[in-house]
Write a protein that holds these residues in place. Structure first.
Motif, mmCIF file in Angstrom:
data_model
loop_
_atom_site.group_PDB
_atom_site.id
_atom_site.type_symbol
_atom_site.label_atom_id
_atom_site.label_comp_id
_atom_site.label_asym_id
_atom_site.label_seq_id
_atom_site.Cartn_x
_atom_site.Cartn_y
_atom_site.Cartn_z
ATOM 1 N N PHE A 81 -12.739 3.180 2.272
ATOM 2 C CA PHE A 81 -11.656 2.246 3.112
ATOM 3 C C PHE A 81 -12.378 2.234 4.316
ATOM 4 O O PHE A 81 -12.074 1.159 5.474
ATOM 5 C CB PHE A 81 -10.072 2.858 3.576
ATOM 6 C CG PHE A 81 -9.770 2.612 4.473
ATOM 7 C CD1 PHE A 81 -8.561 1.577 4.529
ATOM 8 C CD2 PHE A 81 -9.568 3.359 6.114
ATOM 9 C CE1 PHE A 81 -7.429 0.339 5.901
ATOM 10 C CE2 PHE A 81 -8.422 3.092 6.385
ATOM 11 C CZ PHE A 81 -7.852 1.642 6.372
ATOM 12 N N VAL A 108 -3.297 4.451 -3.816
ATOM 13 C CA VAL A 108 -4.868 4.271 -2.987
ATOM 14 C C VAL A 108 -6.254 5.489 -3.026
ATOM 15 O O VAL A 108 -6.085 6.277 -2.677
ATOM 16 C CB VAL A 108 -4.250 4.598 -1.547
ATOM 17 C CG1 VAL A 108 -5.257 4.142 -0.196
ATOM 18 C CG2 VAL A 108 -3.060 3.417 -1.280
ATOM 19 N N ALA A 109 -6.804 4.673 -2.681
ATOM 20 C CA ALA A 109 -8.267 5.853 -2.464
ATOM 21 C C ALA A 109 -9.272 5.505 -1.243
ATOM 22 O O ALA A 109 -9.085 3.962 -0.557
ATOM 23 C CB ALA A 109 -9.407 5.262 -3.564
ATOM 24 N N LEU A 110 -9.655 6.181 -0.455
ATOM 25 C CA LEU A 110 -10.271 6.666 1.007
ATOM 26 C C LEU A 110 -11.339 6.197 1.086
ATOM 27 O O LEU A 110 -11.759 6.335 2.040
ATOM 28 C CB LEU A 110 -8.917 6.945 1.661
ATOM 29 C CG LEU A 110 -7.985 7.020 1.819
ATOM 30 C CD1 LEU A 110 -6.987 8.841 2.275
ATOM 31 C CD2 LEU A 110 -7.323 5.748 2.605
ATOM 32 N N THR A 114 -5.587 -0.432 -2.600
ATOM 33 C CA THR A 114 -6.514 -0.052 -2.120
ATOM 34 C C THR A 114 -6.483 -1.384 -0.710
ATOM 35 O O THR A 114 -7.059 -1.049 -0.032
ATOM 36 C CB THR A 114 -7.431 0.552 -2.649
ATOM 37 O OG1 THR A 114 -7.178 1.732 -3.417
ATOM 38 C CG2 THR A 114 -8.967 0.917 -1.748
ATOM 39 N N VAL A 118 -5.313 1.237 -9.001
ATOM 40 C CA VAL A 118 -5.609 1.691 -7.865
ATOM 41 C C VAL A 118 -6.866 0.758 -6.375
ATOM 42 O O VAL A 118 -6.545 0.446 -5.347
ATOM 43 C CB VAL A 118 -7.150 2.894 -7.799
ATOM 44 C CG1 VAL A 118 -8.367 3.021 -7.346
ATOM 45 C CG2 VAL A 118 -6.905 3.466 -8.741
ATOM 46 N N ALA A 128 1.141 -1.782 0.325
ATOM 47 C CA ALA A 128 -0.340 -0.286 -0.077
ATOM 48 C C ALA A 128 0.418 1.645 -0.245
ATOM 49 O O ALA A 128 0.677 2.264 -0.793
ATOM 50 C CB ALA A 128 -0.742 -0.253 1.472
#
Length: 250
Positions: A70, A65-67, A161, A157, A58
């Motif tokens: 999350f 990274v897409a939050l 992620t 991504v 990560a």
């Protein structure tokens, strides 16, 4: 020491594999581990290596990274930590390889099982389920990757992620095994080697993800996992004398 070195090398390869494809490496690794170490140590040691592998993957892919989903996943994972952290206290850890073998066969070959778990597409529920499965069988499978693929078209991504989410799952698993008194210090040499190799594998795999395709892996991976699963199951049946008990019935 030879066993430790072999496991560390396996961790390097499987960590790189997962960094390239997003799936497969953790399941292959946990399928190999019972042949090199006590059954009760498999899931917690695997948890350390997979936490490092996923966290480093990560980090190396942090720009992708897409939050967005999350935090929902994290909330569900905390719930799974509490519920399954209690349940694990009632399980004989020597049977863990049996659970691992059965789970690998189900997730590899059972369409009904996969259809069942893939119905859970809310990220908080995915976090809950994956943390629970992780506590018992070590590697909870690519459920979050399957759901992420429905939200994002970019493989980078999805992989990055997904790695952050799985780092949470494996960290939760470590909390559970610390709470039940697993002696991580007894395996410090192996853990150091595997942490180094997991990080190196993540770095190598992240670099190679942009350069090579691993589509052929989807063809051979089910058969590799099946052989490992059958060997795990047979090993447990022999260890507990199940075959002998069955023969006496006839």
């Amino acid at each position: 020491m030879i066993n430790d070195i072999l496991l560390a090398l396996a961790n390097l390869l499987t960590s790189a594999l997962t960094a390239i494809t997003g799936v497969g490496g953790g399941m292959i690794l946990i399928g190999l581990m019972p042949f090199f170490m006590p059954a009760a140590a498999v899931v917690p040691v695997h948890g350390v290596t997979q936490f490092v592998s996923n966290a480093s993957r990560a980090w190396f892919g942090r720009k992708d990274v897409a939050l967005e989903h999350f935090w929902s996943f994290l909330f569900g994972s905390i719930g799974g930590l509490v519920v399954f952290g209690i349940l694990i206290r009632f399980v004989q850890l020597e049977l863990v390889p049996l659970f691992i073998g059965i789970y690998i066969l189900l997730i590899t070959w059972s369409d009904k099982f996969n259809q069942l778990i893939r119905k859970f597409e809310k990220f908080w529920l995915v976090g809950f389920i994956q943390t629970g499965l992780g506590v018992f069988v070590g590697t909870p499978g690519p459920l979050n990757i399957a759901v992420l693929n429905k939200h994002y078209d970019d493989n980078h991504v999805v992989v990055s992620t997904g790695a952050l989410m799985m780092a949470v799952v494996h960290f939760a698993k470590l909390i559970v095994y610390v709470s039940v008194g697993f002696a991580f210090a007894d395996y410090w040499q192996l853990l150091v080697m595997m942490i180094v190799m997991a990080t190196l594998g993540s770095w190598v795999g992240t670099k190679l993800r942009h350069k090579i395709k691993m589509s052929w892996l989807k063809t051979i991976l089910p058969y590799i996992l099946t052989l490992l699963a059958i060997k795990l199951i047979i090993g447990i049946l022999l260890k507990f004398g199940i075959f002998e008990k069955l023969f006496t019935l006839f």
